[in-house]
Design a protein around this motif. Sequence first.
Motif, PDB file in Angstrom:
ATOM      1  N   ALA A  62       0.869  -1.089  -0.077  1.00 10.14           N
ATOM      2  CA  ALA A  62      -0.048   0.036  -0.061  1.00 10.14           C
ATOM      3  C   ALA A  62       0.668   1.301   0.064  1.00 10.14           C
ATOM      4  N   VAL A  63       1.877   1.144   0.593  1.00  4.96           N
ATOM      5  CA  VAL A  63       2.883   2.553   0.657  1.00  4.96           C
ATOM      6  C   VAL A  63       3.523   2.590  -0.399  1.00  4.96           C
ATOM      7  N   GLU A  64       3.811   1.595  -0.992  1.00  2.00           N
ATOM      8  CA  GLU A  64       4.464   1.568  -2.378  1.00  2.00           C
ATOM      9  C   GLU A  64       3.442   2.164  -3.684  1.00  2.00           C
ATOM     10  N   LEU A  65       2.384   1.904  -3.532  1.00  2.00           N
ATOM     11  CA  LEU A  65       1.514   2.605  -4.425  1.00  2.00           C
ATOM     12  C   LEU A  65       0.991   3.944  -3.887  1.00  2.00           C
ATOM     13  N   LEU A  66       1.005   4.196  -2.824  1.00  2.00           N
ATOM     14  CA  LEU A  66       0.967   5.639  -2.457  1.00  2.00           C
ATOM     15  C   LEU A  66       2.028   6.340  -3.017  1.00  2.00           C
ATOM     16  N   GLU A  67       3.262   5.965  -2.503  1.00  2.00           N
ATOM     17  CA  GLU A  67       4.543   6.715  -2.831  1.00  2.00           C
ATOM     18  C   GLU A  67       4.505   7.051  -4.526  1.00  2.00           C
ATOM     19  N   HIS A  68       4.145   5.870  -5.226  1.00  2.00           N
ATOM     20  CA  HIS A  68       4.209   6.185  -6.770  1.00  2.00           C
ATOM     21  C   HIS A  68       3.095   7.095  -7.184  1.00  2.00           C
ATOM     22  N   ALA A  69       1.832   7.151  -6.464  1.00  2.00           N
ATOM     23  CA  ALA A  69       0.826   8.006  -6.694  1.00  2.00           C
ATOM     24  C   ALA A  69       1.296   9.531  -6.653  1.00  2.00           C
ATOM     25  N   VAL A  70       1.857   9.847  -5.527  1.00  2.00           N
ATOM     26  CA  VAL A  70       2.345  11.143  -5.175  1.00  2.00           C
ATOM     27  C   VAL A  70       3.515  11.691  -6.259  1.00  2.00           C
ATOM     28  N   GLU A  71       4.357  10.625  -6.522  1.00  2.00           N
ATOM     29  CA  GLU A  71       5.289  10.924  -7.625  1.00  2.00           C
ATOM     30  C   GLU A  71       4.803  11.215  -8.869  1.00  2.00           C
ATOM     31  N   LEU A  72       3.563  10.730  -9.477  1.00  7.78           N
ATOM     32  CA  LEU A  72       2.997  10.972 -10.639  1.00  7.78           C
ATOM     33  C   LEU A  72       2.305  12.275 -10.524  1.00  7.78           C
ATOM     34  N   ASP A  73       1.751  12.635  -9.284  1.00  8.62           N
ATOM     35  CA  ASP A  73       0.752  13.991  -8.977  1.00  8.62           C
ATOM     36  C   ASP A  73       1.349  14.506  -7.819  1.00  8.62           C
ATOM     37  N   PRO A  74       2.434  15.500  -7.712  1.00  7.33           N
ATOM     38  CA  PRO A  74       2.772  15.879  -6.490  1.00  7.33           C
ATOM     39  C   PRO A  74       1.685  16.883  -5.708  1.00  7.33           C
ATOM     40  N   ASP A  75       0.897  17.354  -6.615  1.00 11.05           N
ATOM     41  CA  ASP A  75      -0.234  18.301  -6.162  1.00 11.05           C
ATOM     42  C   ASP A  75      -1.406  17.418  -5.671  1.00 11.05           C
ATOM     43  N   PHE A  76      -1.365  16.205  -5.734  1.00  4.43           N
ATOM     44  CA  PHE A  76      -2.655  15.372  -5.210  1.00  4.43           C
ATOM     45  C   PHE A  76      -2.519  15.210  -3.646  1.00  4.43           C
ATOM     46  N   ALA A  77      -3.428  16.094  -2.941  1.00  2.00           N
ATOM     47  CA  ALA A  77      -3.174  16.281  -1.422  1.00  2.00           C
ATOM     48  C   ALA A  77      -3.506  15.075  -0.833  1.00  2.00           C
ATOM     49  N   ARG A  78      -4.706  14.353  -1.411  1.00  3.51           N
ATOM     50  CA  ARG A  78      -5.489  13.221  -0.727  1.00  3.51           C
ATOM     51  C   ARG A  78      -4.454  12.006  -0.937  1.00  3.51           C
ATOM     52  N   GLY A  79      -3.619  12.079  -1.847  1.00  3.20           N
ATOM     53  CA  GLY A  79      -2.556  10.928  -1.843  1.00  3.20           C
ATOM     54  C   GLY A  79      -1.478  11.181  -0.797  1.00  3.20           C
ATOM     55  N   TRP A  80      -1.119  12.284  -0.750  1.00  4.55           N
ATOM     56  CA  TRP A  80      -0.059  12.670   0.479  1.00  4.55           C
ATOM     57  C   TRP A  80      -0.639  12.307   1.810  1.00  4.55           C
ATOM     58  N   ALA A  81      -1.857  12.840   2.156  1.00  3.40           N
ATOM     59  CA  ALA A  81      -2.521  12.436   3.473  1.00  3.40           C
ATOM     60  C   ALA A  81      -2.587  10.910   3.562  1.00  3.40           C
ATOM     61  N   ARG A  82      -2.977  10.158   2.565  1.00  2.00           N
ATOM     62  CA  ARG A  82      -3.147   8.701   3.020  1.00  2.00           C
ATOM     63  C   ARG A  82      -1.531   8.051   3.054  1.00  2.00           C
ATOM     64  N   LEU A  83      -0.575   8.768   2.339  1.00  2.00           N
ATOM     65  CA  LEU A  83       0.583   8.188   2.519  1.00  2.00           C
ATOM     66  C   LEU A  83       0.991   8.346   3.891  1.00  2.00           C
ATOM     67  N   ALA A  84       0.574   9.493   4.648  1.00  2.00           N
ATOM     68  CA  ALA A  84       1.031   9.610   6.163  1.00  2.00           C
ATOM     69  C   ALA A  84       0.460   8.859   6.958  1.00  2.00           C
ATOM     70  N   ASP A  85      -0.748   8.155   6.390  1.00  2.00           N
ATOM     71  CA  ASP A  85      -1.499   7.249   7.354  1.00  2.00           C
ATOM     72  C   ASP A  85      -0.772   5.887   7.196  1.00  2.00           C
ATOM     73  N   GLY A  86      -0.147   5.856   6.119  1.00  2.00           N
ATOM     74  CA  GLY A  86       0.560   4.533   5.819  1.00  2.00           C
ATOM     75  C   GLY A  86       1.959   4.417   6.450  1.00  2.00           C
ATOM     76  N   TYR A  87       2.660   5.551   6.933  1.00  2.00           N
ATOM     77  CA  TYR A  87       3.747   5.659   7.574  1.00  2.00           C
ATOM     78  C   TYR A  87       3.673   5.825   9.037  1.00  2.00           C
ATOM     79  N   THR A  88       2.291   5.901   9.579  1.00  2.13           N
ATOM     80  CA  THR A  88       2.014   5.992  10.847  1.00  2.13           C
ATOM     81  C   THR A  88       1.719   4.555  11.449  1.00  2.13           C
TER      82      THR A  88
END
Length: 432
Positions: free
Chosen positions: A406-432
Amino acid sequence: TAPGYTTGCSHPRLLLRGKRYTVGVASGRSERRLAAIMFTDVVGYTEAMARDEALGVRARARHREAVRPLVERYSGEWIEETGDESLSLFASAVDAVNCALALQEQLADDPELRIRIGIHLGDTLLQDGRVYGDGVNVAARIRPLAEPGGICVSAELHHSVQNQPNVEAQPLGEQELKGVSWPVAVFTVSGRPSPPRAQLSAPSTDWRRTVGWPAAALLLVAAGLAVWSLRSPIDEPPTIRSLAVLPLEDLSGDPNQAYFADGMTEALISNLARIASLGVVSRTTVRQYTGARRALPEIAAELGVDAVIEGTVLRAGDAVRITVQLVDARTDRHLWSRTYQRDLRDVLRLQSELAAAVAREIRLQIDPAERARLAEAPVVNPEAYDLYLRGSHLLAQEGASRHRRAVELLEHAVELDPDFARGWARLADGYT
């Protein structure tokens, strides 16, 4: 024709892709109505007319004589017929299906009159005595898919009757229908019809003689006052201050696409939960009802809500179609339905539009700040959004390997779209 109504010319009218039908709406008025739209036609009518015109005319008359009384008995509205086709509208999807089952049961032993029936649940616009809407076109195109003596319904209609114990359904898969830009999931239905809802009937005795004219007059006045006192609550929309969004049904037929419907459900819940004056049941709580075949009032009572939102999702490449229905849980009455079709890049805007539409429908007052939050709908990279949904789906499951993926997929998502705020928020959930 009643005064104030319009029929156009003598030929039935429905302004939709070359076909038009009349409907009982006063001239000059416009009314949007959620309806179960039922089309019927006579099997072999064209051949019968070519072989023996008198035989064809009799088949058409018998068709009308069979269909119209049943439509009225099941609280439907007979609109019109053209040739061997008839069009009717029902306020209840359950009534429409039971009417269709009753009709086919009535004609089961008739070798000379066999009909096909197609039913779809959708929004219709009634204006100047005519009915408009793509939903009518869908119902008309579904009808030819039915076998002689059979009934076909859309997934939207099936979704509303699947909990009825007397209705059995078999999927026919997605169908490409002429004039319809999206594939439509179609089901055949069969079963024994439930009887129509009880109708009030006049007593057999002359009550005026029984109670006397003075008492009869008092009864009439009392009845009038009762009707007047009940009129306002019936005419006004029900007050809804809490609702539950049930897991949206995936129409793709592919278990690997379940994450997409799950993500759309979560997004709708999240957007509605932003409205301070509305109580929304959490995604965790409603997840237990995924695939549940239970009556909506029963589910609503367990959740303690006034209304329920249910619906379907279909993704085809980078295109998305979502159909949602708002149901008054206390009466099991459908209040509103809408189908949205968008490119995946605009899916965030679609989600916000949907939440705002629900708020408007239940007459919620949204303050400017809440309205601005709902309007925040940036364009998103379709691939990034798909990765975000896949990652979110895995993140909700147990297991270290799923969490890492899941973290790998979310990291790839924000790489493709750095302005995707929901992607960053969900990635933060993955890190916690």
